[in-house]
Write an enzyme that holds these catalytic residues in place. Structure first.
Site, mmCIF file in Angstrom:
data_model
loop_
_atom_site.group_PDB
_atom_site.id
_atom_site.type_symbol
_atom_site.label_atom_id
_atom_site.label_comp_id
_atom_site.label_asym_id
_atom_site.label_seq_id
_atom_site.Cartn_x
_atom_site.Cartn_y
_atom_site.Cartn_z
ATOM 1 N N ARG A 12 40.974 3.312 -1.722
ATOM 2 C CA ARG A 12 40.091 2.654 -0.765
ATOM 3 C C ARG A 12 39.444 1.421 -1.381
ATOM 4 N NH1 ARG A 12 34.917 0.796 -0.254
ATOM 5 N NH2 ARG A 12 34.209 2.608 -1.452
ATOM 6 N N ASP A 13 38.551 1.618 -2.335
ATOM 7 C CA ASP A 13 37.773 0.510 -2.882
ATOM 8 C C ASP A 13 38.660 -0.469 -3.645
ATOM 9 O OD1 ASP A 13 35.572 -1.014 -3.406
ATOM 10 O OD2 ASP A 13 34.723 0.294 -4.916
ATOM 11 N N HIS A 204 28.374 5.343 -8.385
ATOM 12 C CA HIS A 204 29.533 4.487 -8.125
ATOM 13 C C HIS A 204 29.280 3.195 -8.897
ATOM 14 C CE1 HIS A 204 32.835 2.727 -5.639
ATOM 15 N NE2 HIS A 204 32.159 1.600 -5.902
ATOM 16 N N HIS A 206 30.449 -0.351 -11.163
ATOM 17 C CA HIS A 206 31.415 -1.427 -11.399
ATOM 18 C C HIS A 206 31.257 -1.911 -12.838
ATOM 19 C CE1 HIS A 206 32.536 -2.657 -7.030
ATOM 20 N NE2 HIS A 206 32.300 -1.366 -7.122
ATOM 21 N N CYS A 237 33.945 -5.588 -4.023
ATOM 22 C CA CYS A 237 33.460 -5.595 -2.638
ATOM 23 C C CYS A 237 33.771 -6.954 -2.033
ATOM 24 C CB CYS A 237 31.953 -5.329 -2.584
ATOM 25 S SG CYS A 237 31.295 -5.464 -0.898
ATOM 26 N N ASN A 246 35.943 -2.137 -10.600
ATOM 27 C CA ASN A 246 35.428 -0.779 -10.626
ATOM 28 C C ASN A 246 35.533 -0.205 -12.030
ATOM 29 O OD1 ASN A 246 34.653 0.427 -7.940
ATOM 30 N ND2 ASN A 246 36.581 -0.523 -7.373
#
Length: 310
Positions: A12-13, A204, A206, A237, A246
């Site tokens: 996803r990310d 979460h 980065h 993002c 990430n």
């Protein structure tokens, strides 16, 4: 032995942040290979309009596939109630909604201010409860914003408490822009826990400025039990300028396993999964120190007890 859940968010990310669209078959191969390596939770995609993110157009098909893998917790991101309804219909085990602590980022990311997002969270919570789906809220830009700059910690606490009241079952603190440092991570975990208690489980992170693993360790020391990461460090993002990178799943797993923490993930098998990405996305940069250097010579001795003995 402490058990830490490594939640893979790359499908996803990671994929939403690159222009190319990975084929459905390659995504399936990625998910299956990570699950076979011992990854227990994968965020397989997001239920956003394909016109906005064509990379996520096949998320429902991926949920159906991932649900066939025994023991895998299948997660998806939803931007709103409409996406939540689609996620429940697709059969996710859990879903999360991003709630930007920076109102400017919220308006750019999901086109809603804070009051509108709290109303949306309440609606999504009702949909999740009716569908028997676990519902988490990701407190995005909690450590700072590339548009606004500093984000008040008191604002993060206030909005987290309001989201809990609206029905959030679980929370993550998200360093969307790579602004966090270890002292800030510890401080904010303490403050948010004061408002929502043990519903705060997840970080979460980065690695935009090279502090990802340091921040993860700070979180572990404060009792965080789930860490998001992306294979090869894919991701960022698309609505936060400069928010690249990430936390690299491979590097995180090496650190956790070496520390004697229980992840259930076989590092050697995990490293092999990179080949799927390299073949499906030729020329796309993949990050991480462990894939280049390999594990330490005494790596197997550091894992205590061995997974086979646990």
């Amino acid at each position: 032995m402490t058990e830490i859940l490594v939640s893979e968010v790359g499908p996803r990310d990671g994929l939403q942040s690159i222009d190319r669209v990975m084929s459905l078959e390659a995504k399936k191969a990625w998910i299956a290979a990570e699950a076979a390596a011992g990854v227990k939770e994968i965020e397989v995609g997001s239920f956003v309009p394909p016109s906005l993110l064509p990379q996520m157009a096949d998320t429902a098909e991926l949920v159906a596939f991932a649900r066939t893998i025994p023991g895998l917790n299948v997660v998806a991101l939803v931007p709103n109630a409409k996406g939540a309804a689609r996620a429940v219909e697709a059969g996710v085990h859990a879903m999360s909604i991003p709630f930007s602590m920076s109102e400017t980022h919220s308006l750019r990311n999901v086109r809603k201010d804070h009051p509108a997002m709290l109303a949306e969270i309440a609606e999504v919570a009702q949909i999740a409860n009716a569908g028997g789906v676990h519902f988490a809220v990701g407190l995005s830009t909690a450590f700072g914003c590339t548009i606004e700059g500093a984000v008040s910690e008191e604002q993060v606490v206030r909005l987290a408490a309001a989201a809990a009241e609206a029905g959030a079952q679980e929370f993550s603190l998200s360093d969307t822009t790579g602004y966090a440092d270890p002292a800030q991570v510890k401080r904010l975990i303490g403050k948010v826990r004061g408002a929502v208690g043990d519903k705060l489980t997840t970080l979460h992170l980065h690695n935009t400025r090279g502090l990802g693993l340091a921040n993860a360790l700070a979180g572990l020391e404060e009792g965080i039990t789930t860490l998001d990461a992306s294979l090869g460090g894919l991701g960022g993002c698309p609505y936060a300028p400069g928010a690249s990178g990430n936390l690299v799943t491979e590097d995180l797993v090496l650190m956790l396993n070496s520390m004697g923490l229980k992840t259930g993930i076989d590092l050697a098998k995990l490293l092999e999964v990179r080949q799927i990405l390299a073949e499906a996305l030729p020329g796309e940069p993949l990050y991480g120190f462990t894939p280049d250097a390999g594990p330490m010579l005494d790596y197997n001795e550091r894992i205590a007890p061995k997974e086979s003995e646990a």
